[in-house]
Scaffold this motif. Structure first.
Motif, PDB file in Angstrom:
ATOM      1  N   LEU A  77      -1.319   2.737  -7.293  1.00  0.00           N
ATOM      2  CA  LEU A  77      -1.651   3.863  -6.421  1.00  0.00           C
ATOM      3  C   LEU A  77      -2.505   3.419  -5.242  1.00  0.00           C
ATOM      4  CD1 LEU A  77      -2.289   6.570  -9.138  1.00  0.00           C
ATOM      5  CD2 LEU A  77      -0.536   6.666  -7.373  1.00  0.00           C
ATOM      6  N   ASP A  78      -3.246   2.334  -5.411  1.00  0.00           N
ATOM      7  CA  ASP A  78      -4.026   1.789  -4.297  1.00  0.00           C
ATOM      8  C   ASP A  78      -3.095   1.211  -3.236  1.00  0.00           C
ATOM      9  OD1 ASP A  78      -6.548   1.125  -3.059  1.00  0.00           O
ATOM     10  OD2 ASP A  78      -6.171  -0.959  -3.605  1.00  0.00           O
ATOM     11  N   VAL A  79      -2.029   0.540  -3.673  1.00  0.00           N
ATOM     12  CA  VAL A  79      -1.032   0.003  -2.732  1.00  0.00           C
ATOM     13  C   VAL A  79      -0.355   1.145  -1.976  1.00  0.00           C
ATOM     14  CG1 VAL A  79       1.136  -1.272  -2.533  1.00  0.00           C
ATOM     15  CG2 VAL A  79      -0.639  -2.084  -4.096  1.00  0.00           C
ATOM     16  N   VAL A  80       0.049   2.182  -2.707  1.00  0.00           N
ATOM     17  CA  VAL A  80       0.691   3.351  -2.091  1.00  0.00           C
ATOM     18  C   VAL A  80      -0.243   3.986  -1.061  1.00  0.00           C
ATOM     19  CG1 VAL A  80       1.574   5.680  -2.532  1.00  0.00           C
ATOM     20  CG2 VAL A  80       2.179   3.802  -4.072  1.00  0.00           C
ATOM     21  N   ARG A  81      -1.504   4.126  -1.415  1.00  0.00           N
ATOM     22  CA  ARG A  81      -2.491   4.718  -0.503  1.00  0.00           C
ATOM     23  C   ARG A  81      -2.586   3.922   0.794  1.00  0.00           C
ATOM     24  NH1 ARG A  81      -8.711   3.879  -0.545  1.00  0.00           N
ATOM     25  NH2 ARG A  81      -8.234   2.259  -2.059  1.00  0.00           N
ATOM     26  N   ARG A  82      -2.674   2.605   0.689  1.00  0.00           N
ATOM     27  CA  ARG A  82      -2.816   1.761   1.887  1.00  0.00           C
ATOM     28  C   ARG A  82      -1.561   1.845   2.768  1.00  0.00           C
ATOM     29  NH1 ARG A  82      -8.008   1.680   2.355  1.00  0.00           N
ATOM     30  NH2 ARG A  82      -9.117   0.402   0.832  1.00  0.00           N
ATOM     31  N   ARG A 138       9.266   4.554  -4.145  1.00  0.00           N
ATOM     32  CA  ARG A 138      10.696   4.217  -4.181  1.00  0.00           C
ATOM     33  C   ARG A 138      11.031   3.149  -3.143  1.00  0.00           C
ATOM     34  NH1 ARG A 138      12.628   8.856  -2.779  1.00  0.00           N
ATOM     35  NH2 ARG A 138      12.347   9.775  -4.834  1.00  0.00           N
ATOM     36  N   GLU A 139      10.495   3.292  -1.930  1.00  0.00           N
ATOM     37  CA  GLU A 139      10.794   2.325  -0.866  1.00  0.00           C
ATOM     38  C   GLU A 139      10.194   0.961  -1.172  1.00  0.00           C
ATOM     39  OE1 GLU A 139      10.327   1.885   3.995  1.00  0.00           O
ATOM     40  OE2 GLU A 139      10.144   3.854   3.020  1.00  0.00           O
ATOM     41  N   ILE A 140       8.971   0.951  -1.699  1.00  0.00           N
ATOM     42  CA  ILE A 140       8.323  -0.324  -2.038  1.00  0.00           C
ATOM     43  C   ILE A 140       9.101  -1.043  -3.131  1.00  0.00           C
ATOM     44  CG2 ILE A 140       6.262  -1.368  -3.054  1.00  0.00           C
ATOM     45  CD1 ILE A 140       4.618   0.851  -1.696  1.00  0.00           C
ATOM     46  N   VAL A 141       9.464  -0.315  -4.183  1.00  0.00           N
ATOM     47  CA  VAL A 141      10.179  -0.919  -5.311  1.00  0.00           C
ATOM     48  C   VAL A 141      11.562  -1.410  -4.876  1.00  0.00           C
ATOM     49  CG1 VAL A 141      11.235  -0.441  -7.559  1.00  0.00           C
ATOM     50  CG2 VAL A 141       8.934   0.402  -7.051  1.00  0.00           C
ATOM     51  N   THR A 142      12.254  -0.633  -4.032  1.00  0.00           N
ATOM     52  CA  THR A 142      13.600  -1.002  -3.566  1.00  0.00           C
ATOM     53  C   THR A 142      13.565  -2.281  -2.740  1.00  0.00           C
ATOM     54  OG1 THR A 142      14.262   1.324  -3.524  1.00  0.00           O
ATOM     55  CG2 THR A 142      15.614  -0.230  -2.275  1.00  0.00           C
ATOM     56  N   LYS A 143      12.619  -2.381  -1.818  1.00  0.00           N
ATOM     57  CA  LYS A 143      12.570  -3.512  -0.892  1.00  0.00           C
ATOM     58  C   LYS A 143      11.857  -4.745  -1.465  1.00  0.00           C
ATOM     59  CE  LYS A 143      12.742  -0.825   3.407  1.00  0.00           C
ATOM     60  NZ  LYS A 143      12.015  -0.497   4.666  1.00  0.00           N
ATOM     61  N   VAL A 184       8.942  -4.237  -8.301  1.00  0.00           N
ATOM     62  CA  VAL A 184       7.766  -3.627  -8.935  1.00  0.00           C
ATOM     63  C   VAL A 184       6.570  -4.569  -8.886  1.00  0.00           C
ATOM     64  CG1 VAL A 184       6.818  -2.713 -11.093  1.00  0.00           C
ATOM     65  CG2 VAL A 184       9.181  -2.196 -10.461  1.00  0.00           C
ATOM     66  N   VAL A 185       6.752  -5.773  -9.394  1.00  0.00           N
ATOM     67  CA  VAL A 185       5.630  -6.715  -9.484  1.00  0.00           C
ATOM     68  C   VAL A 185       5.172  -7.167  -8.108  1.00  0.00           C
ATOM     69  CG1 VAL A 185       4.882  -8.966 -10.343  1.00  0.00           C
ATOM     70  CG2 VAL A 185       6.323  -7.494 -11.776  1.00  0.00           C
ATOM     71  N   HIS A 186       6.120  -7.605  -7.259  1.00  0.00           N
ATOM     72  CA  HIS A 186       5.759  -8.129  -5.940  1.00  0.00           C
ATOM     73  C   HIS A 186       5.453  -7.026  -4.933  1.00  0.00           C
ATOM     74  CE1 HIS A 186       6.617 -12.125  -7.252  1.00  0.00           C
ATOM     75  NE2 HIS A 186       7.879 -11.853  -7.524  1.00  0.00           N
ATOM     76  N   GLY A 187       5.754  -5.779  -5.270  1.00  0.00           N
ATOM     77  CA  GLY A 187       5.478  -4.666  -4.376  1.00  0.00           C
ATOM     78  C   GLY A 187       4.268  -3.853  -4.790  1.00  0.00           C
ATOM     79  N   LEU A 188       4.382  -3.183  -5.937  1.00  0.00           N
ATOM     80  CA  LEU A 188       3.309  -2.286  -6.383  1.00  0.00           C
ATOM     81  C   LEU A 188       2.076  -3.036  -6.886  1.00  0.00           C
ATOM     82  CD1 LEU A 188       5.354   0.469  -8.268  1.00  0.00           C
ATOM     83  CD2 LEU A 188       4.296   0.617  -6.009  1.00  0.00           C
TER      84      LEU A 188
END
Length: 328
Positions: A251-256, A276-281, A284-288
């Protein structure tokens, strides 16, 4: 006559003792209560400022990776720190720290002070006045404290994130950020990312305060010492920070991402669409969880320093009150 005088003299100490044992007036109680709140505010502000200044270069580096699509690694993170140092000087590693201080001083002051007040209120409600709270109220006190502080200081966090990821030419100072965002993107932008912030603060603050208070309680039960040594407080705070930040990090990543969308060219709308956009591109591990290993370094340091500084300065002020300083 002499006998009466003698009786009066003997009765005098009793009268004096009665006067001295009178309970403090409501005015004195109110004064002490005001000092307690003021002490918590001052100690919290100082603790937050010290902790954030210590880890400012790591915090700035983490934010830069969080808001970009570049793959994170410890090697790349320290390469970025080194390049920043060689190109723009050592002080550039603390760019945005003035905005951080403007935010973190009131945030930490409100958080620590409200935590003390919530502990007192919940203790009275559950019948644990002056004692360690049970697990659930202990978690609630931390969550409520973090939520209170986040709600009252959120626009400052937004400004701090913008300053951390932009060049000095874009935003010259804190007021410039406020003015440009208001004029170009609207006042609503100052609260972009507010929902994931609150959703992240509830578990983070709750777990962090819960872990720290629980470790202090277990320490007291085992050692029979009510006041841990400073290095023990640092260790308790480090454990609390490690667990709390790991639990709330996505949630900290999403906030930023939502906070810096206006300057990175991205269009993040809601929490779910951002995830969804972070996970797609990026996955999970390297994004969120991008930059989490950096948080495992800076998080425990920051929380350990923060809790230890608060406890020690709070104890110092309490001793000064007992010695007669800061009297009415």
């Amino acid at each position: 006559m002499a006998h009466r005088v003698h009786d009066h003299q003997r009765a005098l100490p009793v009268a004096q003792a009665t006067v001295l044992s009178l309970p403090p007036s409501s005015q004195t109680k109110d004064f002490r209560q005001r000092w307690t709140v003021l002490d918590s505010l001052l100690c919290g502000a100082f603790a937050g400022a010290v902790a954030k200044t210590v880890i400012a270069p790591l915090d700035r580096t983490k934010i830069i990776f969080q808001v970009s699509s570049k793959r994170f690694s410890a090697k790349e993170a320290f390469r970025l720190i080194y390049c920043t140092y060689t190109k723009t000087g050592v002080l550039s590693l603390w760019r945005g720290n003035s905005a951080t201080m403007v935010r973190v001083i009131p945030y930490a002051a409100i958080q620590f002070c409200s935590h003390e007040e919530y502990k007192r209120l919940l203790g009275n409600y559950f019948g644990f006045q002056g004692k360690a709270l049970p697990p659930l109220p202990r978690f609630l006190a931390g969550s409520l404290a973090g939520t209170t502080a986040a709600m009252l200081t959120y626009p400052l966090d937004m400004v701090r994130a913008r300053m951390a990821v932009t060049a000095r030419e874009m935003y010259s100072n804190i007021m410039h950020v406020f003015v440009r965002i208001s004029q170009e993107e609207g006042l609503k932008t100052l609260y972009r990312g507010f929902a994931p912030t609150i959703l992240g603060v509830i578990p983070y603050a709750g777990i962090t305060f819960f872990t720290y208070e629980t470790l202090k309680k277990l320490h007291t039960e085992k050692t029979k010492r009510s006041h841990p040594y400073p290095y023990e407080r640092l260790a308790f705070g480090a454990c609390a920070g490690l667990i709390g930040q790991s639990a709330s990090y996505p949630l900290d990543v999403v906030r930023r991402r939502m906070q810096t969308a206006g300057v990175t060219g991205s269009s993040y709308g809601t929490i779910l669409s951002t995830i969804r956009e972070i996970v797609t591109k990026e996955g999970v591990v390297h994004g969120l969880y991008k930059g989490l290993s950096m948080n495992w370094i800076k998080g425990p340091i920051a929380v350990g320093v923060s809790f230890t500084t608060f406890d020690l300065t709070h104890s110092l002020l309490h001793k000064l009150h007992q010695m007669g300083y800061f009297t009415h």
